[in-house]
Design a protein around this motif. Structure first.
Motif, PDB file in Angstrom:
ATOM      1  N   VAL A 188       0.832  -1.206   0.000  1.00 13.95           N
ATOM      2  CA  VAL A 188       0.000   0.000   0.000  1.00 13.95           C
ATOM      3  C   VAL A 188       0.863   1.252   0.000  1.00 13.95           C
ATOM      4  CG1 VAL A 188      -1.717   1.296   1.309  1.00 13.95           C
ATOM      5  CG2 VAL A 188      -1.911  -1.188   1.123  1.00 13.95           C
ATOM      6  N   LEU A 189       1.829   1.326   0.909  1.00 14.14           N
ATOM      7  CA  LEU A 189       2.610   2.552   1.062  1.00 14.14           C
ATOM      8  C   LEU A 189       3.589   2.779  -0.081  1.00 14.14           C
ATOM      9  CD1 LEU A 189       3.406   2.446   4.900  1.00 14.14           C
ATOM     10  CD2 LEU A 189       1.602   3.718   3.723  1.00 14.14           C
ATOM     11  N   ALA A 190       4.184   1.705  -0.587  1.00 14.26           N
ATOM     12  CA  ALA A 190       5.250   1.856  -1.577  1.00 14.26           C
ATOM     13  C   ALA A 190       4.768   1.722  -3.006  1.00 14.26           C
ATOM     14  CB  ALA A 190       6.349   0.820  -1.315  1.00 14.26           C
ATOM     15  N   SER A 191       3.559   1.193  -3.226  1.00 12.34           N
ATOM     16  CA  SER A 191       3.086   1.008  -4.588  1.00 12.34           C
ATOM     17  C   SER A 191       1.744   1.686  -4.820  1.00 12.34           C
ATOM     18  CB  SER A 191       2.983  -0.482  -4.915  1.00 12.34           C
ATOM     19  OG  SER A 191       2.610  -0.679  -6.265  1.00 12.34           O
ATOM     20  N   LEU A 234      13.915   0.454  -4.895  1.00 15.82           N
ATOM     21  CA  LEU A 234      14.569   1.746  -5.122  1.00 15.82           C
ATOM     22  C   LEU A 234      13.956   2.850  -4.270  1.00 15.82           C
ATOM     23  CD1 LEU A 234      15.051   1.629  -9.002  1.00 15.82           C
ATOM     24  CD2 LEU A 234      16.793   1.316  -7.234  1.00 15.82           C
ATOM     25  N   ILE A 235      12.624   2.905  -4.237  1.00 14.22           N
ATOM     26  CA  ILE A 235      12.020   4.008  -3.482  1.00 14.22           C
ATOM     27  C   ILE A 235      12.209   3.815  -1.976  1.00 14.22           C
ATOM     28  CG2 ILE A 235      10.371   4.456  -5.331  1.00 14.22           C
ATOM     29  CD1 ILE A 235       8.836   3.251  -2.221  1.00 14.22           C
ATOM     30  N   GLU A 236      12.214   2.573  -1.509  1.00 12.59           N
ATOM     31  CA  GLU A 236      12.475   2.334  -0.090  1.00 12.59           C
ATOM     32  C   GLU A 236      13.907   2.717   0.271  1.00 12.59           C
ATOM     33  OE1 GLU A 236      10.625   1.689   2.319  1.00 12.59           O
ATOM     34  OE2 GLU A 236       8.874   0.528   1.715  1.00 12.59           O
ATOM     35  N   TRP A 237      14.828   2.469  -0.655  1.00 11.49           N
ATOM     36  CA  TRP A 237      16.212   2.878  -0.414  1.00 11.49           C
ATOM     37  C   TRP A 237      16.315   4.402  -0.356  1.00 11.49           C
ATOM     38  CZ3 TRP A 237      20.280   0.949   1.635  1.00 11.49           C
ATOM     39  CH2 TRP A 237      21.548   1.493   1.411  1.00 11.49           C
ATOM     40  N   GLY A 238      15.578   5.092  -1.222  1.00  8.65           N
ATOM     41  CA  GLY A 238      15.555   6.547  -1.170  1.00  8.65           C
ATOM     42  C   GLY A 238      14.966   7.059   0.126  1.00  8.65           C
ATOM     43  N   VAL A 239      13.896   6.424   0.597  1.00  7.25           N
ATOM     44  CA  VAL A 239      13.286   6.832   1.866  1.00  7.25           C
ATOM     45  C   VAL A 239      14.273   6.656   3.015  1.00  7.25           C
ATOM     46  CG1 VAL A 239      11.503   6.244   3.550  1.00  7.25           C
ATOM     47  CG2 VAL A 239      10.921   6.389   1.132  1.00  7.25           C
ATOM     48  N   TYR A 297      13.933   8.672  -5.260  1.00  7.06           N
ATOM     49  CA  TYR A 297      12.507   8.356  -5.195  1.00  7.06           C
ATOM     50  C   TYR A 297      11.769   8.982  -6.386  1.00  7.06           C
ATOM     51  CZ  TYR A 297       8.165   7.175  -2.721  1.00  7.06           C
ATOM     52  OH  TYR A 297       6.960   6.625  -2.353  1.00  7.06           O
ATOM     53  N   GLY A 298      11.963  10.284  -6.603  1.00  9.71           N
ATOM     54  CA  GLY A 298      11.277  10.952  -7.698  1.00  9.71           C
ATOM     55  C   GLY A 298      11.694  10.439  -9.062  1.00  9.71           C
ATOM     56  N   SER A 299      12.953  10.022  -9.188  1.00 10.67           N
ATOM     57  CA  SER A 299      13.434   9.527 -10.478  1.00 10.67           C
ATOM     58  C   SER A 299      12.735   8.244 -10.888  1.00 10.67           C
ATOM     59  CB  SER A 299      14.952   9.295 -10.416  1.00 10.67           C
ATOM     60  OG  SER A 299      15.635  10.510 -10.154  1.00 10.67           O
ATOM     61  N   VAL A 300      12.343   7.430  -9.910  1.00  8.95           N
ATOM     62  CA  VAL A 300      11.616   6.200 -10.237  1.00  8.95           C
ATOM     63  C   VAL A 300      10.296   6.541 -10.922  1.00  8.95           C
ATOM     64  CG1 VAL A 300      10.487   4.155  -9.271  1.00  8.95           C
ATOM     65  CG2 VAL A 300      12.690   4.904  -8.370  1.00  8.95           C
ATOM     66  N   GLY A 301       9.603   7.577 -10.425  1.00  6.85           N
ATOM     67  CA  GLY A 301       8.362   7.996 -11.064  1.00  6.85           C
ATOM     68  C   GLY A 301       8.590   8.556 -12.460  1.00  6.85           C
ATOM     69  N   ILE A 302       9.665   9.333 -12.626  1.00  9.34           N
ATOM     70  CA  ILE A 302       9.959   9.909 -13.942  1.00  9.34           C
ATOM     71  C   ILE A 302      10.306   8.805 -14.950  1.00  9.34           C
ATOM     72  CG2 ILE A 302      11.532  11.409 -15.209  1.00  9.34           C
ATOM     73  CD1 ILE A 302      11.733  13.126 -12.698  1.00  9.34           C
ATOM     74  N   VAL A 303      11.095   7.828 -14.514  1.00 12.67           N
ATOM     75  CA  VAL A 303      11.431   6.708 -15.402  1.00 12.67           C
ATOM     76  C   VAL A 303      10.170   5.935 -15.774  1.00 12.67           C
ATOM     77  CG1 VAL A 303      12.681   4.537 -15.551  1.00 12.67           C
ATOM     78  CG2 VAL A 303      13.795   6.536 -14.551  1.00 12.67           C
ATOM     79  N   SER A 304       9.250   5.798 -14.837  1.00  7.53           N
ATOM     80  CA  SER A 304       7.979   5.124 -15.148  1.00  7.53           C
ATOM     81  C   SER A 304       7.212   5.869 -16.227  1.00  7.53           C
ATOM     82  CB  SER A 304       7.135   5.004 -13.874  1.00  7.53           C
ATOM     83  OG  SER A 304       7.812   4.264 -12.867  1.00  7.53           O
ATOM     84  N   LEU A 305       7.184   7.198 -16.128  1.00  7.22           N
ATOM     85  CA  LEU A 305       6.516   8.004 -17.152  1.00  7.22           C
ATOM     86  C   LEU A 305       7.197   7.857 -18.508  1.00  7.22           C
ATOM     87  CD1 LEU A 305       5.679  11.356 -15.304  1.00  7.22           C
ATOM     88  CD2 LEU A 305       4.047   9.669 -16.167  1.00  7.22           C
ATOM     89  N   MET A 306       8.525   7.922 -18.509  1.00  6.82           N
ATOM     90  CA  MET A 306       9.264   7.844 -19.763  1.00  6.82           C
ATOM     91  C   MET A 306       9.171   6.449 -20.392  1.00  6.82           C
ATOM     92  SD  MET A 306      12.672  10.031 -18.702  1.00  6.82           S
ATOM     93  CE  MET A 306      13.398   9.786 -20.320  1.00  6.82           C
ATOM     94  N   SER A 307       8.826   5.457 -19.584  1.00  6.16           N
ATOM     95  CA  SER A 307       8.701   4.093 -20.108  1.00  6.16           C
ATOM     96  C   SER A 307       7.295   3.781 -20.598  1.00  6.16           C
ATOM     97  CB  SER A 307       9.108   3.084 -19.030  1.00  6.16           C
ATOM     98  OG  SER A 307      10.444   3.293 -18.614  1.00  6.16           O
ATOM     99  N   GLY A 308       6.421   4.777 -20.566  1.00  6.22           N
ATOM    100  CA  GLY A 308       5.075   4.582 -21.089  1.00  6.22           C
ATOM    101  C   GLY A 308       4.019   4.284 -20.053  1.00  6.22           C
ATOM    102  N   GLY A 309       4.363   4.289 -18.789  1.00  5.08           N
ATOM    103  CA  GLY A 309       3.391   4.022 -17.733  1.00  5.08           C
ATOM    104  C   GLY A 309       2.982   5.285 -17.011  1.00  5.08           C
TER     105      GLY A 309
END
Length: 328
Positions: free
Chosen positions: A130-133, A289-294, A255-267
């Motif tokens: 829930v929290l991470a996804s 990755l995002i847990e490591w950033g947190v 953390y934010g880069s994971v979201g940007i990569v998701s956008l650039m990958s079509g999601g």
């Protein structure tokens, strides 16, 4: 918990108040365990009874142990607390009973998380799912808030430190070593295991209680323990403050880069399914990755807050030492 709360109100010794607050946090953690909220209990134990206690001890070292009497009249504040508490209790009268099957939460998204999270996310710990996804964007906001708080403390409390001679620092550390020899030896034995436990909590959050928030606080608590026992001057030689500030920013950026990569990958933003050929593998990679950033941001911000609070006290103490050593 009520008895401890009243004891905290009656106490005039601030050190005893801090100890009681730590006990209150542990009792709260036990209460959450009884309610089967193990992840919340873990967080309360690490934050409420752990890092908060250490930070308040630092504040007491700067302000004094005893509360000064007759400085304010608590009746107006007591009235506001009573009114607010009464309204909160009144608001709970319409809440469903604990464990009621017809509670709104059991009819909304909870069945979806419980029934489908394993197939969609592939993580045994539903709280992490829930929290991470599912709520990754909300968690990203929390991390940004923590990072902003660290920047605020750094801006308000950062002071220029005068360089002291290596001989003076060594003599201070030697005297502290003689006074706290047993405590230092025990700490040297425990701190590596605390760091190891922090790494376990960081990477085991997918399968059990834990994650980046708890791991970051545990890592910071071990660092603060080292600084409190061996002195800030020694700790600064081991822990570079510029590097810690950089790690705090890198954690948010990761953390934010994971979201940007998701956008650039079509999601969608924070849609981990597109990060790998297999959606489940993508979910695992994104959460890792995002847990490591947190964890990086939380640990760095806690260390930044401690060093800035304690640094002001150290600066004052060093000035007093220099004045006492100067010939009259």
């Amino acid at each position: 918990m009520v008895i401890v709360a009243f004891a905290i109100i009656r106490m005039k010794d601030l050190f005893a108040v801090v100890m009681l607050l730590g006990i209150y946090g542990l009792i709260s953690a036990s209460f959450f365990i009884v309610m089967d909220a193990v992840d919340v209990a873990f967080t309360e134990a690490a934050v409420g009874a752990g890092i908060s206690t250490l930070l308040m001890l630092v504040v007491i070292a700067m302000t004094g142990r005893k509360e000064k009497a007759n400085r304010h009249k608590p009746f107006s504040a007591l009235f506001i607390v009573l009114v607010t508490g009464g309204l909160l209790i009144y608001g709970t009268l319409d809440m469903p009973h604990i464990g009621a099957v017809d509670a709104p939460i059991h009819k909304h998204v909870a069945p979806r998380y419980i029934n489908d999270s394993m197939a969609e996310i592939g993580v045994p710990n539903i709280v992490t799912s829930v929290l991470a996804s599912y709520r990754a964007f909300d968690t990203f906001g929390e991390v940004v808030v923590i990072f902003t708080a660290g920047i605020g403390v750094l801006t308000l409390l950062s002071v220029a430190r005068r360089k002291e001679s290596e001989e003076e620092i060594s003599s201070i550390n030697d005297s502290m070593h003689e006074q706290h020899l047993v405590i230092r030896i025990v700490a040297k034995m425990l701190i590596p295991f605390i760091f190891l436990f922090a790494l376990y909590v960081q990477f085991h959050g997918d399968f059990g209680p834990g994650g980046g928030f708890q791991a970051g606080v545990i890592f910071a608590a071990a660092t603060i323990l080292y600084a409190m026992l061996f002195g800030l001057s020694t700790a600064r030689k081991v822990i570079n403050q510029t590097f810690i500030q950089l790690i705090a920013a890198i954690g948010v950026l990761l953390y934010g880069s994971v979201g940007i990569v998701s956008l650039m990958s079509g999601g969608n933003f924070f849609d981990y399914n597109v990060l790998a050929s297999d959606p489940i593998a993508g979910q695992h990679l994104g959460i890792l990755l995002i847990e490591w950033g947190v964890g990086c941001t939380v640990a760095s911000v806690m260390i930044i807050i401690f060093f800035n609070f304690a640094g002001r006290q150290e600066l004052h103490q060093q000035k007093e030492r220099v004045q006492n050593q100067e010939p009259s």
